[in-house]
Design a protein around this motif. Structure first.
Motif, PDB file in Angstrom:
ATOM      1  N   LYS A  42      33.759   0.897 -22.419  1.00 54.57           N
ATOM      2  CA  LYS A  42      33.343   2.291 -22.564  1.00 54.57           C
ATOM      3  C   LYS A  42      34.467   3.172 -23.083  1.00 54.57           C
ATOM      4  N   GLY A  43      35.673   2.665 -23.082  1.00 54.57           N
ATOM      5  CA  GLY A  43      36.798   3.435 -23.585  1.00 54.57           C
ATOM      6  C   GLY A  43      37.091   4.628 -22.698  1.00 54.57           C
ATOM      7  N   GLY A  60      31.811  12.669 -20.112  1.00 56.40           N
ATOM      8  CA  GLY A  60      30.658  13.540 -20.298  1.00 56.40           C
ATOM      9  C   GLY A  60      29.342  12.847 -20.021  1.00 56.40           C
ATOM     10  N   SER A  61      28.265  13.533 -20.395  1.00 62.10           N
ATOM     11  CA  SER A  61      26.905  13.070 -20.138  1.00 62.10           C
ATOM     12  C   SER A  61      26.499  11.953 -21.082  1.00 62.10           C
ATOM     13  N   LEU A  62      25.644  11.061 -20.585  1.00 66.47           N
ATOM     14  CA  LEU A  62      25.165   9.924 -21.352  1.00 66.47           C
ATOM     15  C   LEU A  62      23.963  10.336 -22.192  1.00 66.47           C
ATOM     16  N   ILE A 119      17.996  10.785 -26.847  1.00 72.02           N
ATOM     17  CA  ILE A 119      17.530  10.573 -25.481  1.00 72.02           C
ATOM     18  C   ILE A 119      18.640  11.047 -24.554  1.00 72.02           C
ATOM     19  N   TYR A 120      18.332  11.991 -23.681  1.00 71.85           N
ATOM     20  CA  TYR A 120      19.290  12.474 -22.696  1.00 71.85           C
ATOM     21  C   TYR A 120      18.973  11.821 -21.357  1.00 71.85           C
ATOM     22  N   VAL A 121      19.961  11.136 -20.792  1.00 75.90           N
ATOM     23  CA  VAL A 121      19.768  10.324 -19.601  1.00 75.90           C
ATOM     24  C   VAL A 121      20.063  11.174 -18.365  1.00 75.90           C
ATOM     25  N   ARG A 122      19.096  11.214 -17.457  1.00 71.97           N
ATOM     26  CA  ARG A 122      19.178  12.050 -16.264  1.00 71.97           C
ATOM     27  C   ARG A 122      18.788  11.251 -15.028  1.00 71.97           C
ATOM     28  N   VAL A 155      23.516  11.804 -16.037  1.00 69.60           N
ATOM     29  CA  VAL A 155      24.227  10.547 -15.813  1.00 69.60           C
ATOM     30  C   VAL A 155      25.463  10.619 -16.702  1.00 69.60           C
ATOM     31  N   THR A 156      26.636  10.372 -16.134  1.00 63.76           N
ATOM     32  CA  THR A 156      27.884  10.540 -16.878  1.00 63.76           C
ATOM     33  C   THR A 156      28.675   9.241 -16.922  1.00 63.76           C
ATOM     34  N   ASN A 157      29.818   9.297 -17.585  1.00 63.43           N
ATOM     35  CA  ASN A 157      30.696   8.132 -17.693  1.00 63.43           C
ATOM     36  C   ASN A 157      31.124   7.615 -16.331  1.00 63.43           C
ATOM     37  N   ALA A 158      31.104   8.443 -15.299  1.00 63.64           N
ATOM     38  CA  ALA A 158      31.480   8.009 -13.954  1.00 63.64           C
ATOM     39  C   ALA A 158      30.433   7.084 -13.340  1.00 63.64           C
ATOM     40  N   ASN A 159      29.243   7.007 -13.933  1.00 63.04           N
ATOM     41  CA  ASN A 159      28.163   6.194 -13.388  1.00 63.04           C
ATOM     42  C   ASN A 159      28.099   4.781 -13.959  1.00 63.04           C
ATOM     43  N   PHE A 160      28.937   4.450 -14.932  1.00 64.08           N
ATOM     44  CA  PHE A 160      28.898   3.100 -15.480  1.00 64.08           C
ATOM     45  C   PHE A 160      30.292   2.575 -15.744  1.00 64.08           C
TER      46      PHE A 160
END
Length: 101
Positions: A18-19, A23-25, A69-72, A82-87
């Motif tokens: 993910k580098g 921010g938001s996915l 597509i905005y992931v929520r 859903v942000t970078n902290a979730n994956f």
């Protein structure tokens, strides 16, 4: 696939790294945008493996008029991004959207 005004889009994404992105996915670049400026649809997104802090309250995607597509996820009073902290570097997720173009 587009049949009439209905669009059926599915995806299967595996992150290799993910580098340092934050921010938001969002998943960008659908071939057809939602036909109105506001979202009026939601599709399912499932994390198969590698999700770090992946929300357990239901993750979904909303297609907007920009073709993204905005992931929520469902929060306690409203949706949360859903942000970078979730994956992690190895997160695999897939989903399906059905919307009107």
């Amino acid at each position: 696939t587009k049949i009439g005004r209905m669009v059926y889009a599915s995806f299967d994404i595996v992150l290799l790294s993910k580098g340092s992105t934050t921010g938001s996915l969002s998943i960008d670049g659908l071939p057809f945008a939602n036909y109105i400026a506001d979202q009026n649809n939601a599709g399912t997104i499932i994390c198969e493996n590698g999700g770090v802090n992946w929300p357990l309250s239901g993750v979904y995607g909303m297609v907007w008029s920009d073709g993204n597509i905005y992931v929520r996820s469902q929060g306690t009073t409203a949706y949360d991004a859903v942000t970078n902290a979730n994956f992690s570097n190895t997160t695999k997720f897939f989903g399906m959207m059905v919307y009107e173009a």
